[in-house]
Design an enzyme around this catalytic site. Structure first.
Site, PDB file in Angstrom:
ATOM      1  N   CYS A 179       0.873  -1.174   0.000  1.00 15.22           N
ATOM      2  CA  CYS A 179       0.000   0.000   0.000  1.00 15.22           C
ATOM      3  C   CYS A 179       0.907   1.220   0.000  1.00 15.22           C
ATOM      4  O   CYS A 179       2.123   1.084  -0.071  1.00 15.22           O
ATOM      5  CB  CYS A 179      -1.007  -0.014   1.148  1.00 15.22           C
ATOM      6  SG  CYS A 179      -0.327   0.115   2.803  1.00 15.22           S
ATOM      7  N   CYS A 193      -2.081   1.453  -4.314  1.00 14.47           N
ATOM      8  CA  CYS A 193      -0.852   2.180  -4.667  1.00 14.47           C
ATOM      9  C   CYS A 193      -0.797   2.444  -6.161  1.00 14.47           C
ATOM     10  O   CYS A 193       0.122   3.080  -6.654  1.00 14.47           O
ATOM     11  CB  CYS A 193       0.402   1.462  -4.175  1.00 14.47           C
ATOM     12  SG  CYS A 193       0.806  -0.055  -5.034  1.00 14.47           S
ATOM     13  N   CYS A 195       3.320   0.540  -8.332  1.00 18.84           N
ATOM     14  CA  CYS A 195       3.758  -0.839  -8.089  1.00 18.84           C
ATOM     15  C   CYS A 195       4.394  -1.408  -9.351  1.00 18.84           C
ATOM     16  O   CYS A 195       3.761  -1.417 -10.397  1.00 18.84           O
ATOM     17  CB  CYS A 195       2.577  -1.711  -7.682  1.00 18.84           C
ATOM     18  SG  CYS A 195       1.806  -1.178  -6.160  1.00 18.84           S
TER      19      CYS A 195
END
Length: 140
Positions: free
Chosen positions: A15, A89, A93
């Site tokens: 996250c 996120c 990522c």
């Protein structure tokens, strides 16, 4: 050699701050899989400390995450994981071919009190239980 020595499945929870959702998910996966899954968590912009409401919510479940520290997301962590679960996120990522990716849409517990964090915690527990059922089929 028993099947226990076979490589453990590995999961990375990501996250933004690695202070709430990913910490709770990692703690649940570790606890509920009894260590049969390798667990990592990280954040694209890690906070200084774990969210106190997340700590309190997990203590209610008998799981202590007070010693955890938010960690920065590394390419190696993604490469070393079989399953990468993102929690808001977005594009930060890194994506690698051959990995299993899931995005869990969960409310961010940052800045919320314990009463708001409990339902997020319970949602995470249900998702982690389903993940364990997939990764560790009964009798395997």
């Amino acid at each position: 050699m028993s099947q226990e020595t076979a490589q453990k499945p590995s999961v990375l929870f990501v996250c933004v701050h690695n202070a709430g959702r990913s910490q709770m998910a990692a703690a649940y996966l570790n606890h509920l899989s009894h260590g049969r899954v390798e667990v990592r968590s990280a954040g694209s912009e890690p906070a200084e400390t774990v969210n106190p409401a997340a700590v309190e919510a997990m203590l209610e479940e008998g799981i202590d995450i007070r010693a955890e520290k938010p960690k920065v997301l590394t390419t190696e962590a993604v490469k070393d994981s079989d399953v990468v679960i993102t929690m808001g996120c977005g594009d930060t990522c890194p994506i690698f071919p051959g990995k299993r990716y899931e995005d869990w849409e969960l409310e961010d517990p940052a800045g919320k009190g314990i009463d708001s964090v409990r339902p997020i915690r319970d949602d995470i527990r249900g998702r982690v239980e389903a993940l364990i059922a997939e990764l560790l089929p009964a009798g395997a």
